[in-house]
Write a protein that holds these residues in place. Structure first.
Motif, short mmCIF file in Angstrom:
data_model
loop_
_atom_site.label_atom_id
_atom_site.label_comp_id
_atom_site.label_asym_id
_atom_site.label_seq_id
_atom_site.Cartn_x
_atom_site.Cartn_y
_atom_site.Cartn_z
N ASN A 136 2.88 10.44 -1.99
CA ASN A 136 1.47 10.61 -0.69
C ASN A 136 0.36 9.33 -1.87
O ASN A 136 0.33 7.92 -1.25
N GLN A 137 0.51 9.43 -3.44
CA GLN A 137 -0.07 8.88 -4.28
C GLN A 137 0.43 7.38 -4.23
O GLN A 137 -0.80 5.98 -3.92
N LEU A 138 1.78 6.80 -4.06
CA LEU A 138 1.81 5.57 -3.71
C LEU A 138 1.84 5.23 -1.99
O LEU A 138 2.63 3.86 -1.97
N GLY A 139 1.38 5.26 -1.33
CA GLY A 139 1.88 5.32 -0.03
C GLY A 139 2.73 4.95 0.50
O GLY A 139 2.74 4.18 1.53
N SER A 152 8.20 -4.43 2.10
CA SER A 152 8.26 -5.07 1.25
C SER A 152 7.80 -5.06 -0.54
O SER A 152 8.57 -4.33 -0.25
N GLY A 153 8.24 -6.40 -1.15
CA GLY A 153 8.45 -6.80 -1.60
C GLY A 153 7.74 -5.29 -3.16
O GLY A 153 8.10 -4.77 -4.06
N GLY A 154 6.26 -4.94 -2.54
CA GLY A 154 5.60 -4.20 -3.71
C GLY A 154 5.62 -3.27 -2.75
O GLY A 154 5.78 -2.27 -3.66
N GLN A 155 6.42 -3.10 -1.73
CA GLN A 155 6.20 -1.54 -1.31
C GLN A 155 7.59 -1.60 -2.14
O GLN A 155 8.31 0.62 -2.39
N GLN A 156 8.70 -1.93 -2.35
CA GLN A 156 10.39 -1.54 -2.69
C GLN A 156 9.81 -1.49 -4.12
O GLN A 156 10.73 -0.31 -4.81
N GLN A 157 9.31 -1.33 -5.00
CA GLN A 157 8.48 -1.97 -6.46
C GLN A 157 8.07 0.16 -6.69
O GLN A 157 8.64 0.02 -7.89
N ARG A 158 7.10 -0.04 -5.61
CA ARG A 158 6.23 1.34 -5.95
C ARG A 158 7.94 2.18 -5.24
O ARG A 158 7.33 3.52 -6.00
N VAL A 159 8.39 2.66 -4.28
CA VAL A 159 9.73 3.41 -4.45
C VAL A 159 10.35 3.40 -5.76
O VAL A 159 10.94 4.35 -6.48
N ALA A 160 11.05 1.93 -6.57
CA ALA A 160 11.19 2.05 -7.90
C ALA A 160 10.85 3.17 -8.78
O ALA A 160 10.92 3.55 -9.53
N ILE A 161 9.05 2.83 -8.39
CA ILE A 161 7.87 3.08 -9.90
C ILE A 161 8.55 4.83 -9.37
O ILE A 161 8.79 6.27 -10.54
N ALA A 191 -1.72 -1.21 -11.33
CA ALA A 191 -2.80 0.37 -11.48
C ALA A 191 -1.84 1.66 -11.34
O ALA A 191 -1.70 2.04 -12.00
N ILE A 192 -1.12 1.47 -10.37
CA ILE A 192 0.00 2.79 -10.80
C ILE A 192 0.70 3.22 -11.87
O ILE A 192 0.77 4.23 -12.49
N LEU A 193 1.08 2.19 -12.61
CA LEU A 193 1.50 2.69 -14.01
C LEU A 193 1.08 2.62 -14.64
O LEU A 193 0.68 3.72 -15.66
N ARG A 194 -1.15 2.70 -15.02
CA ARG A 194 -1.73 2.64 -15.39
C ARG A 194 -1.67 4.14 -14.89
O ARG A 194 -2.37 5.10 -15.97
N ARG A 195 -2.04 4.40 -13.83
CA ARG A 195 -2.54 5.59 -13.23
C ARG A 195 -1.65 6.77 -13.87
O ARG A 195 -1.54 7.59 -14.02
N ALA A 196 0.10 6.72 -14.24
CA ALA A 196 0.61 7.39 -14.35
C ALA A 196 0.81 7.73 -16.45
O ALA A 196 0.92 8.70 -16.60
N THR A 197 -0.43 7.06 -16.57
CA THR A 197 -0.33 7.39 -18.14
C THR A 197 -1.28 7.86 -18.54
O THR A 197 -1.43 9.45 -18.71
N SER A 198 -2.14 7.28 -17.48
CA SER A 198 -3.95 7.84 -17.44
C SER A 198 -3.47 9.22 -17.14
O SER A 198 -4.42 10.61 -17.71
N SER A 199 -3.20 9.11 -15.74
CA SER A 199 -3.73 10.66 -15.17
C SER A 199 -2.18 11.45 -15.23
O SER A 199 -2.42 13.08 -14.82
N TRP A 200 -1.31 11.09 -15.33
CA TRP A 200 -0.22 11.53 -15.12
C TRP A 200 0.52 12.20 -16.18
O TRP A 200 1.48 12.84 -16.43
#
Ligand SMILES: Nc1ncnc2c1ncn2[C@@H]1O[C@H](COP(=O)(O)OP(=O)(O)OP(=O)(O)O)[C@@H](O)[C@H]1O
Ligand SMILES: [Mg+2]
Length: 251
Positions: A136-139, A152-161, A191-200
């Motif tokens: 959900n968070q990564l859309g 898309s590339g951005g979506q693929q990278q979000r899956v990888a994350i 921003a997702i990697l940042r959130r992974a540290t700051s929020s998670w």
């Protein structure tokens, strides 16, 4: 104001005088000592060939060291036999590559759950809940049945994350995760990697050539010729650029 970083708290990743040589003449890492504290977002910078990818690969247990020790969550991965290492890597380490490295024959849901299924398990209730949160968070919710080639590339990278985060590993390594993305998509991934540290509360070590990306990290470690040449917290993008420029002209 900038200050030399002196992380307090328990290190989740420890490199002790780590060297990596290729053949007789190439010294990719030269006695690197580095402690990373849990929950910290560290950027690794340095000229091409300075040893950044090598550092990530040996720290993640994807490659062996020539000398020195690496501990992840207190476990010495340089003394762990192959079979144990594979398991440890699956449970304790997440890796995000520039080129995504998703499994083309698996859909998004299967790619994300891969570290768990490769462990010979099905996701537990808590893991399924965590993965649903990530999705959900990564859309990615309306893409779960798609294959990587349909994204898309951005979506693929979000899956990888999401895959890297699925097991809530001790450390996530990301080697130029925005390198293959346009700048806007790259900023989203960052921003997702940042959130992974700051929020998670995750720990992220990321290689980047981009001073703006590095400025979002808590700490920037600069490599040159396989050695740590500088290690700073709280630098802005302009200061990071001048350190990089200094290292490149010194090289
Ligand atoms: N498999 C290998 N065999 C021999 N030499 C290697 C190997 N992998 C890396 N090297 C060498 O080790 C050094 C460090 O390489 P590395 O890939 O870590 O650099 P990098 O900092 O990631 O560079 P870039 O910014 O271009 O990705 C380089 O001199 C490289 O040629
Ligand atoms: Mg590299």
């Amino acid at each position: 104001m900038t200050e030399l970083s002196s992380p307090s708290g328990t290190p989740i990743l420890q490199l002790e005088r780590v060297s990596k040589r290729y053949g007789q003449s190439v010294v990719a890492l030269d006695h690197v000592t580095l402690n990373v504290v849990a929950g910290e977002f560290t950027a690794i910078m340095g000229p091409s060939g300075s040893g950044k990818s090598t550092l990530m690969h040996v720290a993640a247990g994807l490659d062996s060291v020539s000398d020195g020790r690496i501990l992840i969550d207190g476990i010495d991965i340089t003394r762990t036999p192959d079979r144990g290492l594979t398991e440890l890597r699956r449970r304790k380490v997440g890796f995000v590559f520039q080129s995504f490295n998703l499994v083309p024959t698996l859909d998004v849901a299967e790619n994300i759950a891969l570290p768990i299924t490769l462990d010979g398990r099905r996701p537990s209730g808590a893991e399924s809940q965590w993965i649903a949160t990530l999705v959900n968070q990564l859309g990615l919710r309306d893409r779960l049945q798609h294959r990587p080639a349909q994204l898309s590339g951005g979506q693929q990278q979000r899956v990888a994350i999401a895959r890297a985060l699925a097991t809530r590993p001790a450390v996530i390594f990301a080697d130029e995760p925005t390198g293959a993305l346009d700048s806007r998509t790259g900023r989203e991934v960052l921003a997702i990697l940042r959130r992974a540290t700051s929020s998670w509360g995750q720990t992220v070590v990321m290689v980047t050539h981009d001073p703006i990306a590095a400025a979002t990290a808590d700490r920037v470690v600069f490599l040159a010729d396989g050695r740590i040449e500088a290690d700073h917290s709280g630098l802005d993008a302009a200061s990071i650029s001048s350190v990089v420029l200094g290292l490149e002209t010194a090289a």
